[in-house]
Scaffold this active site. Structure first.
Site, PDB file in Angstrom:
ATOM      1  N   PRO A  14       0.821  -1.219   0.000  1.00 51.38           N
ATOM      2  CA  PRO A  14       0.000   0.000   0.000  1.00 51.38           C
ATOM      3  C   PRO A  14       0.853   1.267   0.000  1.00 51.38           C
ATOM      4  CG  PRO A  14      -0.211  -1.193   2.092  1.00 51.38           C
ATOM      5  CD  PRO A  14       0.636  -2.030   1.196  1.00 51.38           C
ATOM      6  N   GLU A  15       0.522   2.182  -0.874  1.00 51.56           N
ATOM      7  CA  GLU A  15       1.178   3.488  -0.898  1.00 51.56           C
ATOM      8  C   GLU A  15       0.167   4.515  -0.381  1.00 51.56           C
ATOM      9  OE1 GLU A  15       3.184   4.336  -4.623  1.00 51.56           O
ATOM     10  OE2 GLU A  15       3.545   2.224  -4.984  1.00 51.56           O
TER      11      GLU A  15
END
Ligand code: ZN
Length: 287
Positions: free
Chosen positions: A2-3
């Site tokens: 996840p960014e």
């Protein structure tokens, strides 16, 4: 992994589900995440209400009514699910699959019918609790560069920062101490939209390119949040999936495909920069 956009989408989902609710009980099923879950978490957070949810870079901050804040990082595979009236809700469209219970590590019980589940296959995520006033200076947060969606991240900041930096543009965007929250996927997308070679040294960027880059950092991240967010709007349970996040990618994972820029016609190539897959157009990003 996840960014920033994925974490922001999770935050917005949590905002809908847990604000104002009391954490009645925390069950720790496996304390061995990236950092061992401190016993303090249960003691301090139980019987407190959730006051706000915030995000700093890729960290989720859940502020409680007793002036403490839970810091949560999703690591590589951390996911949050909400179980409401026996129905499972994903907090992000980013999650493609249903979860396996053996990877559930802790559970927040709000009441009998509402439960938050933290699931993490690779266990690189973690949860800690701090006094709210100390969160900003904790070791995870204090050295982070500006959030790319904040006003502090602007052309002036870039012009001040980049002259001494010998990194290429891709590694610069992914270095959390200069700008925080961008990972490999969005770095590729941002650089392509800005028609810059991923190998270009960041100190060599013209003033014009700098302002274009800053604009595109915000544009790409907002676009990704909006896309994730659009699936939250009619927040469906498992099995109600629709759309595909990856359809939005301009270069990421598109090796051998044609550049999406009008009148370019170049092919997307894949190279490795600092061991990370880098996708770029062989024609418009050849500078
Ligand atoms: Zn192109």
């Amino acid at each position: 992994m996840p960014e920033l956009p994925e974490v922001e989408v999770v935050r917005r989902s949590l905002q809908k589900f847990i604000i104002g609710k009391k954490i009645k009980k925390i069950e720790i099923l496996n304390k061995n995440l990236r950092y061992k879950i401190d016993k303090k978490l249960k003691k301090v957070a139980e019987n407190q209400k959730v006051v706000s949810t915030k995000r700093k870079s890729k960290y989720l901050l859940i502020e409680l009514s007793n002036k403490h804040t839970i810091l949560l990082h999703l690591g590589m595979t951390g996911k949050i699910f909400i179980l409401k009236n026996n129905k499972v809700f994903k907090t992000s469209f980013y999650y493609e699959k249903l979860f396996y219970e053996k990877h559930n590590h802790f559970i927040f019980n709000f009441n009998k019918s509402e439960i938050l589940i933290y699931n993490d296959v690779r266990k690189f995520g973690f949860i800690k609790i701090f006094k709210t006033k100390n969160v900003k200076t904790c070791s995870h947060i204090k050295n982070l560069g500006p959030d790319p969606l904040s006003e502090q991240f602007n052309s002036e900041y870039m012009k001040r920062t980049i002259p001494k930096i010998k990194k290429n543009i891709k590694n610069f965007l992914m270095d959390q101490k200069y700008v925080s929250g961008i990972g490999n996927i969005y770095a590729n997308e941002i650089i392509h939209l800005s028609t810059i070679s991923p190998r270009k040294k960041v100190y060599n960027l013209s003033a014009k390119k700098i302002s274009l880059l800053v604009k595109n950092v915000k544009k790409i991240l907002k676009e990704a949040i909006r896309f994730g967010g659009s699936s939250i709007k009619d927040f469906r349970g498992i099995g109600g999936d629709k759309g595909n996040f990856q359809q939005k990618f301009r270069v990421y994972n598109r090796e051998g495909c044609t550049c999406k820029k009008k009148a370019c016609g170049g092919l997307i190539k894949k190279i490795y920069i600092s061991n990370r897959s880098s996708f770029f157009c062989s024609i418009c990003q050849n500078n």
